[in-house]
Design an enzyme around this catalytic site. Sequence first.
Site, PDB file in Angstrom:
ATOM      1  N   ASP A  24       9.316   2.652  -0.797  1.00 20.78           N
ATOM      2  CA  ASP A  24       8.573   3.185   0.234  1.00 20.78           C
ATOM      3  C   ASP A  24       8.504   2.929   1.674  1.00 20.78           C
ATOM      4  OD1 ASP A  24       4.840   3.340   0.188  1.00 20.78           O
ATOM      5  OD2 ASP A  24       6.548   4.023   1.674  1.00 20.78           O
ATOM      6  N   TYR A  83       1.034  -1.181   0.084  1.00 21.35           N
ATOM      7  CA  TYR A  83       0.228   0.079  -0.084  1.00 21.35           C
ATOM      8  C   TYR A  83       0.815   1.214  -0.052  1.00 21.35           C
ATOM      9  CZ  TYR A  83      -3.510   3.386   1.738  1.00 21.35           C
ATOM     10  OH  TYR A  83      -4.186   4.776   1.712  1.00 21.35           O
ATOM     11  N   LYS A 138       4.805   9.106   8.514  1.00 23.35           N
ATOM     12  CA  LYS A 138       4.641   8.442   9.974  1.00 23.35           C
ATOM     13  C   LYS A 138       5.630   9.202  10.806  1.00 23.35           C
ATOM     14  CE  LYS A 138       2.599   4.668   8.034  1.00 23.35           C
ATOM     15  NZ  LYS A 138       1.195   4.597   8.529  1.00 23.35           N
TER      16      LYS A 138
END
Length: 424
Positions: free
Chosen positions: A237, A142, A265
């Site tokens: 990623d 994702y 994050k």
Amino acid sequence: MNRSKYLFQEAQLHIPGGVNSPVRAFKGVGGHPIFIKKAFGAYLYDEDGKRYIDCISSWGPMILGHAYAPVVEAIQQQAVYGTSYGAPTQLEVQMAQLIKQMVPNIALVRMVNSGTEACMSALRLARGYTKRNKFIKFEGCYHGHADAFLVKGGSGLATLDIDTVPGVGTATAADTLTASYNDLQGVKQLIDAHKNQVAAIIVEPVAGNMGCILPEPHFLPGLRKLCDDEGIVLIFDEVMTGFRLAAGGAQQLYGIQADLVTFGKVIGAGLPVGAFGGKAAIMKHIAPLGKVYQAGTLSGNPIAMVAGYTLLKNLQQHPNIYTELAAKTDYLRHGLQLAFKQLGIPAVVNQLGSMISVHFTAKPVNNFADAAACDIALFQKYFHHMLQNGIYLPPSAFESWFLNNALTFADLDEIIAATKCFVL
Ligand code: KE4
């Protein structure tokens, strides 16, 4: 009725599904979400005052625990000087310099407001740089909710069993090629079938959106070689793994250098921050230096910068945090494995550093198909058993857990003890 149940009913009158991000809605486990009022250290407190040991850490950001004092103080001190200027600040320069000190091969870095923005921008940049349109992602990974990535995605897409997302144009989806995680031969076949058309390969170097799934030894080096041979941009990623698995993220851990790296994050310490960066030869195509346009009103926001900078600086100055976190997570893994063995429940516990996940199966879990073949109903039962016992796990079998360094071994023993009394 408890406050969370009442608030969820109220929320659904005003917000789609009652949440601002689908995976929070408990659709993956049933029941209603818990509404959190406050959090300190390793603990969350819901609207009814119940305490939970937090194994999500806000899906990664809170690596040193909630309300981490240096970050709170930095935000309080900066806020009195205003919250946004829409002009460059010294804070952004300091943040960029710190990221370059901590992460290998980042010549230039651009701040954005989310991991989605970071990945979306990196893909656009790779396409602009190579003048190619297609790219390869992996089933179950994702990279945020930009159209191009919503093909065979993990996280909430897997949780909600959404295979094709309405609104994503067929032409867009046609340029998204997918392979199975760890399947290097499958990637090579896609490249051979689309010679000189593939702009990028984007990969979670350690996957966290189908549970935690590790790269097999040949996988990342193999992707690096394929990209070198074919003139393809390799994008790591690291929205989840960046600053979490090591100060230099998965690149440092595996000794592999991507061409572009995306972050989110931890980089924002819980405030909305993302970033993408990498080789100067590629990054120099980003506007205003080049013509690959990317922008944001709140990019590099001063409050977000001081929050992220303060957290990253602490991580940089105390690298032992990573060994402490890995030791705690390793302890938890062993405890969970023993507990399930004693219960006679087939379970695989995948873990790397402070990322961990439980899969109810007797077989290895090395890709999305393996993860999807696990006993999801049993995970749902385990989730609610743990929630009842004050342990807050990700409400989906397709998510990694994220430990924070505020967790003590006593907390970990509580998680293990709760697992030991899980009866089918
Ligand atoms: P955000 O746009 O949510 O900040 O980041 C998107 C993203 C990009 N790349 C990776 C590897 C990610 O894991 C994410 C977001 N992670 C999910 C948890 N699986 C965020 C939680 C949510 O969607 O609410």
